[in-house]
Design an enzyme around this catalytic site. Structure first.
Site, PDB file in Angstrom:
ATOM      1  CG  ASN A 134       3.461  -2.191  -4.252  1.00  0.00           C
ATOM      2  OD1 ASN A 134       3.854  -1.548  -3.285  1.00  0.00           O
ATOM      3  ND2 ASN A 134       4.199  -3.127  -4.815  1.00  0.00           N
ATOM      4  CE  LYS A 157       6.153  10.629   1.323  1.00  0.00           C
ATOM      5  NZ  LYS A 157       4.889  10.329   0.618  1.00  0.00           N
ATOM      6  CB  ALA A 159       2.135   5.830  -1.405  1.00  0.00           C
ATOM      7  CB  SER A 160       0.583  11.238  -1.701  1.00  0.00           C
ATOM      8  OG  SER A 160       1.716  11.790  -1.051  1.00  0.00           O
ATOM      9  N   GLY A 209      10.406   1.172  -2.604  1.00  0.00           N
ATOM     10  CA  GLY A 209       9.965   2.062  -3.667  1.00  0.00           C
ATOM     11  C   GLY A 209      10.852   1.974  -4.884  1.00  0.00           C
ATOM     12  CD  GLU A 231      11.144  -4.470  -1.953  1.00  0.00           C
ATOM     13  OE1 GLU A 231      11.258  -4.240  -3.177  1.00  0.00           O
ATOM     14  OE2 GLU A 231      10.058  -4.580  -1.379  1.00  0.00           O
ATOM     15  CB  CYS A 265       9.027  -5.112  -5.985  1.00  0.00           C
ATOM     16  SG  CYS A 265       8.697  -3.369  -5.698  1.00  0.00           S
ATOM     17  CD  GLU A 362       9.644  -2.832 -11.018  1.00  0.00           C
ATOM     18  OE1 GLU A 362       9.163  -3.633 -10.193  1.00  0.00           O
ATOM     19  OE2 GLU A 362      10.211  -1.764 -10.672  1.00  0.00           O
TER      20      GLU A 362
END
Length: 470
Positions: A134, A157, A159-160, A209, A231, A265, A362
Site C-alpha cells: 500500500n 521480501k 508484496a508480490s 501487514g 505493524e 492502516c 478493518e
C-alpha cells in the site's frame, strides 16, 4: 505464486517475474551476512553520507519511481510523488541524527561502582523485512534508513504485486554507495519467508501487514528466538465532540478515510460523532465524500484511484453489502462500477451494529462507518471497542477532553484536531492486535540494535562484585 505488475486501473498484467530459486535465496543471505561484516566496521558518519546519497537519488528519480508505484498498485500519481519526497526526508532525518541516536549514553558510574559506565547501541546483523504494497516505498524506507545507518543489513521480501518497486529499492542503496549485500530484494512468495527467517545468519524480522501474517512471523521468530517488530492492521477511530470545528473535522475526515484510495492502516475508518453534532457533521462529511473525483490515478485532478487488487475491492464491497443487508443505511457510494479495473467509490454507512462485519473488521478501502454516541464515555467505549490499537483521532476544542482522549484512547498514537500520520521524528506503531515495537524516531533505529551495557572498573576487583552478581 504470481509475482507480477498488474495495472489495477485496467486489470492488465504488464510484467511477470520468476521466483528466486533456493540457491539464489541462499546467495542473497550470504551476501547480507558478508555485507554486515563490512558495514558494521564503517563509521556512522560514513553511513550517513551514503544515506544522504540515497535521498538525492530519491529526489532525482521521484517522477519515474512514482509512476511505477501508480502503475503497480493504483495510488494517485500526486500521492506517489509525495511518498517519494517523504522517503527522501526520512533518509536525511536519519543521516542528520544517527550520530546522536547511536552515541554512547553515560550512566551513573559511581552508583554502579565503576570508573566509567555507558549504554552502547550496536547493530545485530541481517534483518528480514516483509513489506506490504500500500505504501510500497515508504514502508520499506522507514525500516531501511534507520536499520542500515545503524549498521545492519536488510533483506526485502516485498508484496508480490509491486515487483518493479521492490527491484528499484534493491538497487537504491548500492547505487548510493553502501557495500554489496547491504540491502537486497528477494523476489519470493510468502512460502519462502520461513526458510529465510530460520537461517541462522538472519538475526531479526520486521513486518508491516495483516494480523495473520504477523502471527505467522512472530511464531517462526519465537521458535528461533529472534527479535521482531510488527505493524499490523488498524480500524482507527475518528471522534468528533460538540466543541469541534465541524468544517475542518469533516474536511480532514474525508482525506483521512480516502488517503491512498482508502488503503492505509492508519486511515480513519470509524467515525464516532456526538449526538449533539451528528447531523451537522454527517451532512458535511457525506457531501465531501460524494464529491471526490474517482478516476485515472495518473490524472492530477483525481482524488481516488482504483483499489490495488480485485480481491481487495471485492472484500470491501462484501463488507458494505453485509452491513446494508443487516439494516445499516447507505448514505453515499456502495455500488461497484461496471468498468475494467478494481474500482470502488467513496462510501459512507451508518446505523452499524455489532453483528455487522464493518463494526469490528478493518475496512481496507474508501468506505467509512458512522457511529452516533451520546457522551464522552460512550465515545471512548466505541473507539476502544475493536481488537486493534494503531492510531486514533479526536476532535474537540475542550482542553480537558483533549487530555482525557490522549490518555483514554487505546492506541499507539493519538492525534487531536489533526489527521493521524507518521513523521520521522515520532515513534510509530500499535498495541493489541495492531502489533508491537516501534518504527521511526530514535526508538525505531534502536529496535534492531544490541543495547549493550559497558562497565569499566579501575583495573582490580570491583566493589560489590562476587559469585552471586548478575
Amino acid at each position: 505464486m504470481s509475482i507480477a505488475t498488474t495495472n489495477p486501473a485496467t486489470g492488465e498484467v504488464l510484467r511477470t517475474y520468476d521466483e528466486m530459486s533456493p540457491d539464489r535465496i541462499d546467495a542473497a543471505i550470504a551476501a547480507a551476512h558478508r555485507g554486515f561484516a563490512e558495514l558494521r566496521g564503517t563509521s556512522v558518519a560514513q553511513r550517513a553520507r551514503w544515506l544522504t546519497a540515497a535521498a538525492d537519488l530519491l529526489d532525482a528519480e521521484r517522477d519515474d519511481i512514482a509512476r511505477v508505484m501508480t502503475t503497480e498498485m493504483g495510488k494517485t500519481y500526486a500521492s506517489a510523488k509525495a511518498e517519494v519526497t517523504k522517503c527522501a526526508t526520512a533518509c536525511r532525518f536519519y543521516a542528520d541524527n544517527a550520530g546522536r541516536f547511536l552515541a554512547d549514553e553515560p550512566a551513573d558510574a559511581v552508583a554502579v561502582g565503576a570508573r566509567r559506565a555507558v549504554v552502547r547501541y550496536q547493530p545485530i546483523g541481517p534483518v528480514l523485512a516483509v513489506m506490504p504494497w500500500n505504501f510500497p516505498l515508504w514502508q520499506v524506507i522507514r525500516f531501511a534508513a534507520p536499520a542500515l545507518t545503524a549498521g545492519n543489513t536488510g533483506l526485502l521480501k516485498h508484496a508480490s504485486n509491486v515487483p518493479q518497486t521492490a527491484l528499484w529499492l534493491g538497487e537504491l542503496f548500492r547505487r548510493a554507495g553502501f557495500p554489496e549485500g547491504a540491502f537486497s530484494t528477494l523476489l519470493v512468495g510468502s512460502s519462502a519467508v520461513e526458510r529465510v527467517l530460520t537461517d541462522p545468519r538472519v538475526r531479526a524480522a520486521t513486518l508491516t501487514g495483516s494480523e495473520p501474517a504477523g502471527r505467522s512471523i512472530a511464531a517462526i521468530a519465537g521458535r528461533e528466538l529472534k527479535k521482531t517488530v510488527l505493524e499490523l492492521g488498524g480500524s482507527d477511530p475518528f471522534v468528533v465532540m460538540p466543541s469541534a470545528d465541524l468544517d475542518r473535522a469533516a474536511e480532514v475526515a474525508t482525506t483521512a478515510r480516502c488517503q491512498n484510495n482508502g488503503q492505509s492502516c492508519i486511515a480513519a475508518k470509524r467515525f464516532i460523532v456526538h449526538a449533539d453534532v451528528f447531523d451537522a457533521f454527517t451532512e458535511r462529511f457525506v457531501d465531501r465524500m460524494a464529491a471526490l473525483r474517482v478516476g485515472d490515478p495518473m490524472d492530477e485532478r483525481t482524488d481516488v484511484g482504483p483499489l490495488a487488487s480485485e480481491r481487495g475491492r471485492d472484500e470491501v464491497a462484501a463488507q458494505v453489502r453485509d452491513a446494508v443487508g443487516r439494516g445499516a443505511r447507505l448514505l453515499c457510494g456502495g455500488e461497484v462500477p461496471d468498468r475494467p479495473g478494481w474500482w470502488y467509490p467513496p462510501t459512507v454507512v451508518t446505523d452499524l451494529t455489532p453483528e455487522m462485519r464493518m463494526w469490528g473488521e478493518e475496512v481496507f478501502g474508501p468506505a467509512a462507518g458512522l457511529y452516533r454516541v451520546s457522551s464522552y464515555a460512550e465515545a471512548v467505549e466505541v473507539a476502544n471497542g475493536t481488537s486493534f490499537g494503531l492510531g486514533a483521532n479526536a476532535w474537540t476544542r475542550d482542553p480537558d477532553e483533549q487530555e482525557r482522549f490522549a490518555t483514554d484512547l487505546d492506541a499507539g498514537s493519538v492525534f487531536v484536531n489533526g489527521m493521524t500520520t507518521s513523521f520521522p521524528e515520532l515513534p510509530f506503531g500499535g498495541v493489541r492486535n495492531s502489533g508491537y515495537g516501534r518504527e521511526l524516531s530514535a526508538l525505531g533505529m534502536r529496535e534492531f540494535c544490541n543495547v549493550k551495557t559497558v562497565w569499566v572498573g579501575e583495573g582490580g576487583p570491583s566493589a560489590g562484585a562476587g559469585a552471586h552478581a548478575e
